[in-house]
Design a protein around this motif. Structure first.
Motif: not given
Length: 634
Positions: A26, A177, A179, A182, A189, A215, A351, A354, A502, A629-630, A633
């Motif tokens: 990821l 990160e 992500k 997750a 998330l 989050y 994305a 995050d 990022r 985006s969430l 995913a």
């Protein structure tokens, strides 16, 4: 520069290798040059990047490599001490690794590579957690002690490199990160309603807290801290570095101050030029990036490459960029920033980050990083931090004036402070707090009226509305010093470092901010205010320290522009219809976060020129793209 991840199980040994491999994949963008995994089960250690090993383990570490220093094969991680007791994954760069390596050699350590990773591992073995105070650089790392089953996490002094963690019922999971977390099957998330409310209802300076994230349940390791997770699952934290408000340095004269700052900045840039690849610079028309560029040009034995954002409309700093470049041989790249492909690009940025973006600057930064990568560069220096250290923003004049006049109480009660400092003054402000409730060092904000209150959903507002706790240890040093500390610890610096990491790492590029060398930070906060604001000139000591290296036309600028993306114009013209289509059928509305009718009304007012709502539109659009985006995913 790399990406790291890891897991510790509280419920005995579990299948670890496939999970670690998924987490590492990821963040493959952070390390395209290699992947390494290690798992631990009692005395057994298993290495390799295979996801097919289903044997159970109680802990594991993962690493993705972006090779910057030394040969790529030398930088492969996780790495271990010779006795196999300590295992480490490391993300970042230690800029004084050469000097530390020489010192450790004198203490009997042998080195088999030319990497800073090996230096950090030996330094940790020699000095334990005290080693972090010796490092000059940016890092996040994890050390696992097989003999005690203690996991140690540490982050650099200013939080330049990210490190997130989450604790589930059965595991402790960490990574570079959000992500990557997750990728663990126990991690879900879910948006943090309080932080989302602060993002939408208030200025971006009011969002950040030391550990909180966007989050629920996902936290950040605090800058300048070490966290320890013992075998029983108990997590403790301690600080290894902080700014001391009692540390005040009054130079003998102006020359001593400017020479000391010049010496430190030149050295900070010099050691940040260490790399096995060419180093470029992001250059705007301002004093900070011009200072870094001039110092880099002096340290470079070859031509220096610069990358600059350019705009067809709005604030373009071309003449000042040209002034700085004129004395520097090398390759200079102008990156045109326009509305072409705006929405798809913004979706990719959100994305990658995050989180919703705080300011439009990061749209331009993404385009710059794409250009840097396409030109073959892996390392780039930036000028971030100069304004927060040396008082470079217009609103700093207000705090200095309040200090000098002794009339801050009148300024607050009359609203004159807000008029001077602009919309960023909040109840968390040191001047406001000092003359309101006198809460001492701990500053807990009161709830302020929301911007665009008619847009926010009623239930969402009731759930998300909350205060925010911040500690300002520079409160007794005066209004300007307290404001600068607040910006360094909570406001602009944290919300710069996160997106800078990022955006750059999305293109496998490492950014290095010389102004955030801890020696410069400590000097800046030790200097009295009059060296920062003098004769109506902001950043006086920095400007004078770079006199003769940076063109006078740049040093003597009275205005400040920065990278101002003209989204206000774009939202009225080029991308208005696309944005309206997105917001007219939005998840942000379906989930009760905002109301559709007022959003569309403000959007239409903005199009007609009846109001300037670009910041509200930017925030609503970012949250919508983040939620999409969430959802994608999930």
């Amino acid at each position: 520069m790399c990406g790291i991840a890891g897991v510790t199980s509280f419920n005995g040994a579990v299948q670890m290798q496939p999970v670690l491999r998924k987490m590492a994949d990821l963040i493959s963008h952070r390390g395209p040059d290699g992947c390494g995994l290690v798992t631990f089960d009692g005395d057994e250690v298993r290495r390799g990047a295979s996801a097919e090993d289903g044997r159970p383990a109680h802990a594991g570490l993962a690493h993705r490599l972006l090779s910057i220093v030394g040969e790529p094969s030398d930088g492969l991680q996780p790495v271990a001490t010779d006795d196999g007791h300590l295992w480490m994954v490391f993300n970042g760069e230690i800029h004084n690794y050469v000097e530390l390596r020489d010192e450790l050699r004198g203490r009997g350590y042998d080195f088999h590579t030319d990497t800073d990773t090996e230096v950090v591992l030996h330094a940790y073995r020699e000095w334990g957690e005290r080693c972090f105070s010796r490092l000059n650089g940016m890092w996040s790392l994890a050390v696992y002690d097989r003999s005690t089953r203690v996991l140690t996490l540490a982050r650099d002094r200013l939080g330049i490199k990210p490190l997130f963690y989450v604790r589930t019922a059965r595991s402790f999971v960490f990574g570079s990160e959000i992500k990557v977390l997750a990728g663990h099957p126990e991690v879900e998330l879910r948006p943090n309603q309080q932080m989302l409310y602060r993002y939408l209802a208030h200025n971006y300076r009011w969002v950040h807290e030391e550990e909180e994230s966007f989050y629920e349940g996902i936290r950040q390791v605090r800058p300048g801290h070490v966290y320890r997770l013992n075998a029983n699952g108990q997590l403790t934290a301690s600080s290894y570095w902080h700014l001391d408000p009692s540390n005040v340095w009054t130079p003998a004269d102006e020359r001593e101050a400017t020479e000391r700052l010049r010496e430190l900045l030149l050295d900070a840039v010099r050691i940040r030029m260490r790399a096995s690849t060419d180093v470029a610079v992001l250059l705007s028309g301002g004093v900070d990036s011009a200072s870094v560029t001039a110092a880099a040009g002096r340290a470079s034995h070859a031509g220096l490459a610069t990358f600059s954002a350019r705009f067809r409309t709005g604030s373009d700093e071309g003449p000042y960029i040209a002034e700085t470049r004129r004395a520097l041989p090398g390759r200079h790249v102008d990156v045109a920033i326009g509305p072409d492909d705006f929405l798809p690009t913004l979706q990719r940025i959100v994305a990658a980050h995050d989180v919703p973006l705080f300011t439009q600057t990061w749209y331009a930064h993404w385009r710059l990083m794409s250009a840097v990568a396409s030109e073959g560069f892996r390392v780039v220096l930036t000028g971030h931090g100069g304004d927060e250290l040396f008082a470079g923003y217009a609103h700093h004049d207000a705090y200095h004036a309040a200090e000098r006049s002794g009339r801050a109480g009148e300024l607050v009660s009359s609203g004159a402070l807000a008029a001077l400092a602009g919309p960023i003054v909040t109840d968390a402000d040191p001047v406001v707090q000092y003359f309101s409730d006198g809460t001492g060092a701990a500053i807990a904000t009161r709830v302020r009226p929301a911007r665009y209150a008619d847009v926010l959903g009623r239930d969402f507002s009731a759930t998300g509305r909350s205060g925010i706790a911040r500690v300002n240890v520079f409160r007794d040093r005066g209004y300007l010093a307290a404001k600068l500390y607040q910006e360094l610890a909570y406001e602009t610096i944290p919300i710069v470092l996160c997106p800078e990491d990022r955006s750059s790492m999305a293109f496998s590029v490492e950014t290095r901010p010389p102004f955030l060398d801890h020696r410069i930070v400590e000097l800046a906060f030790a200097l009295p205010d009059e060296y920062k604001l003098r004769h109506g000139v902001r950043k006086w000591v920095l400007r004078e320290s770079m006199r003769g290296l940076v063109p006078d036309a740049v040093l003597d600028r009275a205005d400040k522009q920065g990278i101002n993306v003209p989204t206000a114009t774009w939202f009225r013209t080029d991308v208005h219809d696309d944005i309206r289509d997105v917001l007219a059928s939005a998840l942000i509305v379906e989930q009760g976060i905002v109301e559709r009718e007022p959003i569309l009304r403000y959007l239409e007012e903005h199009r007609r020129g009846e109001g300037n709502h670009y910041l509200g539109i930017w925030q609503w659009l970012n949250v919508e793209l983040w939620l999409r985006s969430l959802a994608g995913a999930a």
